[in-house]
Design a protein around this motif. Structure first.
Motif, mmCIF file in Angstrom:
data_model
loop_
_atom_site.group_PDB
_atom_site.id
_atom_site.type_symbol
_atom_site.label_atom_id
_atom_site.label_comp_id
_atom_site.label_asym_id
_atom_site.label_seq_id
_atom_site.Cartn_x
_atom_site.Cartn_y
_atom_site.Cartn_z
ATOM 1 N N ARG A 282 0.836 -1.208 0.000
ATOM 2 C CA ARG A 282 0.000 0.000 0.000
ATOM 3 C C ARG A 282 0.869 1.254 0.000
ATOM 4 O O ARG A 282 0.577 2.221 -0.714
ATOM 5 C CB ARG A 282 -0.912 -0.018 1.231
ATOM 6 C CG ARG A 282 -1.963 1.097 1.242
ATOM 7 C CD ARG A 282 -2.950 0.938 0.136
ATOM 8 N NE ARG A 282 -4.033 1.924 0.222
ATOM 9 C CZ ARG A 282 -4.848 2.222 -0.775
ATOM 10 N NH1 ARG A 282 -4.692 1.631 -1.947
ATOM 11 N NH2 ARG A 282 -5.809 3.122 -0.629
ATOM 12 N N ARG A 283 1.929 1.238 0.777
ATOM 13 C CA ARG A 283 2.828 2.392 0.805
ATOM 14 C C ARG A 283 3.533 2.553 -0.547
ATOM 15 O O ARG A 283 3.719 3.669 -1.043
ATOM 16 C CB ARG A 283 3.847 2.247 1.935
ATOM 17 C CG ARG A 283 3.235 2.296 3.329
ATOM 18 C CD ARG A 283 4.293 2.384 4.414
ATOM 19 N NE ARG A 283 5.005 3.658 4.362
ATOM 20 C CZ ARG A 283 4.527 4.804 4.856
ATOM 21 N NH1 ARG A 283 3.346 4.847 5.437
ATOM 22 N NH2 ARG A 283 5.251 5.910 4.770
ATOM 23 N N ALA A 284 3.931 1.437 -1.143
ATOM 24 C CA ALA A 284 4.569 1.488 -2.456
ATOM 25 C C ALA A 284 3.622 2.040 -3.510
ATOM 26 O O ALA A 284 4.013 2.848 -4.361
ATOM 27 C CB ALA A 284 5.052 0.091 -2.844
ATOM 28 N N ALA A 286 1.143 4.093 -3.039
ATOM 29 C CA ALA A 286 1.003 5.530 -2.823
ATOM 30 C C ALA A 286 2.205 6.287 -3.370
ATOM 31 O O ALA A 286 2.066 7.354 -3.981
ATOM 32 C CB ALA A 286 0.829 5.817 -1.339
ATOM 33 N N ALA A 287 3.396 5.736 -3.168
ATOM 34 C CA ALA A 287 4.602 6.374 -3.686
ATOM 35 C C ALA A 287 4.588 6.423 -5.205
ATOM 36 O O ALA A 287 4.926 7.445 -5.817
ATOM 37 C CB ALA A 287 5.843 5.635 -3.194
ATOM 38 N N GLY A 288 4.198 5.319 -5.840
ATOM 39 C CA GLY A 288 4.117 5.301 -7.295
ATOM 40 C C GLY A 288 3.092 6.279 -7.819
ATOM 41 O O GLY A 288 3.317 6.951 -8.836
ATOM 42 N N ALA A 289 1.962 6.399 -7.121
ATOM 43 C CA ALA A 289 0.928 7.339 -7.533
ATOM 44 C C ALA A 289 1.422 8.780 -7.436
ATOM 45 O O ALA A 289 1.205 9.592 -8.338
ATOM 46 C CB ALA A 289 -0.322 7.144 -6.675
ATOM 47 N N LEU A 290 2.099 9.097 -6.350
ATOM 48 C CA LEU A 290 2.631 10.450 -6.194
ATOM 49 C C LEU A 290 3.666 10.774 -7.265
ATOM 50 O O LEU A 290 3.734 11.902 -7.766
ATOM 51 C CB LEU A 290 3.256 10.599 -4.806
ATOM 52 C CG LEU A 290 2.257 10.699 -3.640
ATOM 53 C CD1 LEU A 290 2.969 10.467 -2.320
ATOM 54 C CD2 LEU A 290 1.567 12.060 -3.643
ATOM 55 N N ALA A 291 4.474 9.783 -7.639
ATOM 56 C CA ALA A 291 5.542 10.020 -8.611
ATOM 57 C C ALA A 291 5.001 10.451 -9.967
ATOM 58 O O ALA A 291 5.631 11.255 -10.661
ATOM 59 C CB ALA A 291 6.404 8.774 -8.765
ATOM 60 N N VAL A 292 3.840 9.935 -10.373
ATOM 61 C CA VAL A 292 3.327 10.275 -11.708
ATOM 62 C C VAL A 292 2.689 11.652 -11.752
ATOM 63 O O VAL A 292 2.324 12.133 -12.821
ATOM 64 C CB VAL A 292 2.318 9.224 -12.224
ATOM 65 C CG1 VAL A 292 2.926 7.836 -12.217
ATOM 66 C CG2 VAL A 292 1.005 9.263 -11.443
ATOM 67 N N ALA A 304 8.531 10.080 2.720
ATOM 68 C CA ALA A 304 7.610 9.301 3.549
ATOM 69 C C ALA A 304 6.429 10.139 4.010
ATOM 70 O O ALA A 304 5.288 9.649 4.073
ATOM 71 C CB ALA A 304 8.362 8.728 4.745
ATOM 72 N N SER A 305 6.675 11.410 4.339
ATOM 73 C CA SER A 305 5.594 12.277 4.807
ATOM 74 C C SER A 305 4.527 12.475 3.743
ATOM 75 O O SER A 305 3.326 12.560 4.055
ATOM 76 C CB SER A 305 6.155 13.633 5.249
ATOM 77 O OG SER A 305 6.831 14.267 4.167
ATOM 78 N N GLU A 306 4.936 12.548 2.465
ATOM 79 C CA GLU A 306 3.965 12.688 1.381
ATOM 80 C C GLU A 306 3.139 11.422 1.220
ATOM 81 O O GLU A 306 1.930 11.476 0.958
ATOM 82 C CB GLU A 306 4.690 13.014 0.075
ATOM 83 C CG GLU A 306 5.426 14.338 0.061
ATOM 84 C CD GLU A 306 6.231 14.513 -1.209
ATOM 85 O OE1 GLU A 306 5.688 15.124 -2.160
ATOM 86 O OE2 GLU A 306 7.384 14.042 -1.253
ATOM 87 N N VAL A 307 3.793 10.272 1.364
ATOM 88 C CA VAL A 307 3.078 8.993 1.303
ATOM 89 C C VAL A 307 2.079 8.902 2.450
ATOM 90 O O VAL A 307 0.918 8.509 2.263
ATOM 91 C CB VAL A 307 4.069 7.816 1.345
ATOM 92 C CG1 VAL A 307 3.341 6.482 1.548
ATOM 93 C CG2 VAL A 307 4.887 7.778 0.057
ATOM 94 N N ASP A 308 2.504 9.279 3.657
ATOM 95 C CA ASP A 308 1.605 9.260 4.819
ATOM 96 C C ASP A 308 0.383 10.134 4.569
ATOM 97 O O ASP A 308 -0.753 9.742 4.873
ATOM 98 C CB ASP A 308 2.334 9.759 6.071
ATOM 99 C CG ASP A 308 3.410 8.802 6.553
ATOM 100 O OD1 ASP A 308 3.325 7.600 6.223
ATOM 101 O OD2 ASP A 308 4.331 9.259 7.258
ATOM 102 N N ALA A 309 0.615 11.327 4.024
ATOM 103 C CA ALA A 309 -0.482 12.266 3.795
ATOM 104 C C ALA A 309 -1.476 11.717 2.777
ATOM 105 O O ALA A 309 -2.697 11.826 2.957
ATOM 106 C CB ALA A 309 0.065 13.612 3.335
ATOM 107 N N LEU A 310 -0.974 11.126 1.692
ATOM 108 C CA LEU A 310 -1.864 10.564 0.679
ATOM 109 C C LEU A 310 -2.670 9.404 1.255
ATOM 110 O O LEU A 310 -3.887 9.307 1.024
ATOM 111 C CB LEU A 310 -1.059 10.105 -0.533
ATOM 112 C CG LEU A 310 -1.858 9.420 -1.652
ATOM 113 C CD1 LEU A 310 -2.970 10.336 -2.164
ATOM 114 C CD2 LEU A 310 -0.938 9.006 -2.797
ATOM 115 N N LEU A 311 -2.026 8.521 2.016
ATOM 116 C CA LEU A 311 -2.748 7.395 2.606
ATOM 117 C C LEU A 311 -3.779 7.856 3.624
ATOM 118 O O LEU A 311 -4.864 7.284 3.726
ATOM 119 C CB LEU A 311 -1.754 6.421 3.238
ATOM 120 C CG LEU A 311 -0.863 5.666 2.252
ATOM 121 C CD1 LEU A 311 0.152 4.798 3.003
ATOM 122 C CD2 LEU A 311 -1.687 4.800 1.312
#
Length: 318
Positions: A282-284, A286-292, A304-311
């Motif tokens: 799930r964290r991965a 979110a990271a992939g989604a943010l990258a695009v 990590a903070s951006e991933v936390d915020a998106l989740l």
């Protein structure tokens, strides 16, 4: 298990792979063969699947240690500074005479891309350099993360050494190429996208059902688990005892470059941190989604903070 343990306290991520300078152009469409076409923007940044994944793991909070080679040219400090700025240990990044690896990337208005990667200094990596990194860092590392942009014999050597040292082996099999049958049982988790899974298994992957069949191909050969990523359709995890569809996180796509690297780096960091597999995936995702949602390769890799915020936002919307 603690939901958000500190990654470095649990174990590091050792990344053996490629390092390049990414030369990227952005245009409304890609030129036809023989055509000159005016673009909209240009970037020159750190890249390479190995380096991108090291940066992603570092930004995820892991103790990330990069093993690779750079040239003695004007790109040397661009790439080493980029790794260092992300908190990556570069004590096993070796400078060799000649040119740093280069990737030429073209991105169109839909965010799709094509890439030509020229290895150059990456071809100078050798087993002695890899062995030295394992000698110094295996005891404090939990995960080996590796790919197929360096000479294949070196990837295989790193996998065998990591398995012998008891590390969790995460293989991003890109660019896809056949691997010897005896290497698959040494891989704990393999993470191909649809194209790579199809090239490796011979099974056309166009959705969850075919992804499950491709994943089963890897598991039948001894891989601990296969995670087939399906871009905007999420991913399918296949192991000996389960098959699970992990849904996508919907975002507006700007540039898909390095989305897979963001996914792999955060996945490895989460595993090293002691997260269970579903949480790590799930964290991965979110990271992939943010990258695009951002242009460029390494600049798009989230913290990590951006991933936390998106989740957190996703959880509130459920």
């Amino acid at each position: 298990m603690t939901e958000n343990p500190t990654p470095a306290a649990q174990g590091g991520v050792l990344i053996v792979g490629s390092i390049t300078a990414d030369v990227t152009t952005f245009s409304s469409r890609l030129p036809r063969p023989g055509e000159t076409f005016l673009g909209d923007a240009f970037t020159l940044v750190l890249g390479g699947k190995g380096a991108n994944q090291a940066v992603a793991a570092g930004r995820a909070g892991a103790a990330a240690r990069m093993v690779g080679c750079v040239g003695s040219d004007l790109f040397q400090h661009l790439v080493t500074d980029g790794l260092r700025d992300a908190g990556v240990d570069i004590s096993h990044v070796r400078s060799v005479p000649g040119q740093t690896g280069v990737a030429h990337i073209r991105v169109d208005a839909s965010g799709e891309n094509d890439i030509v990667m020229v290895p150059l200094a990456n071809a100078a990596l050798d087993t002695a350099q890899i062995d030295q990194a394992f000698t110094e860092h295996a005891a404090s590392s939990a995960v080996l993360l590796t790919q197929l942009e360096i000479p294949i014999a070196l990837t295989l050597h790193a996998i065998r050494r990591a398995h012998a040292e008891g590390l969790t082996v995460v293989l991003d099999p890109a660019p896809a190429q056949p691997l010897p049958e005896d290497i698959w049982p040494l891989v704990n988790l393999v993470t191909p996208n649809e194209t790579e899974a199809a090239l490796l298994t011979g099974i056309e992957v166009n959705g969850p059902e075919s992804a499950e069949a491709a994943g089963r191909w890897f598991v039948d050969r001894g891989v601990g688990a296969a995670l087939i990523t399906l871009a905007g359709a999420g991913s399918v995890l296949v192991s000996a005892d389960e098959t699970r569809l992990h849904p996508p996180i919907r975002v507006e796509v700007v540039d898909t470059t390095a989305a897979g690297d963001a996914f792999a780096g955060h996945l490895a960091a989460a595993i090293a941190a002691g997260h269970d597999r579903d949480t790590a995936i799930r964290r991965a995702a979110a990271a992939g989604a943010l990258a695009v949602t951002k242009r460029g390769a390494s600049p798009s890799l989230p913290a990590a903070s951006e991933v936390d915020a998106l989740l957190d936002r996703q959880n509130r919307e459920i």
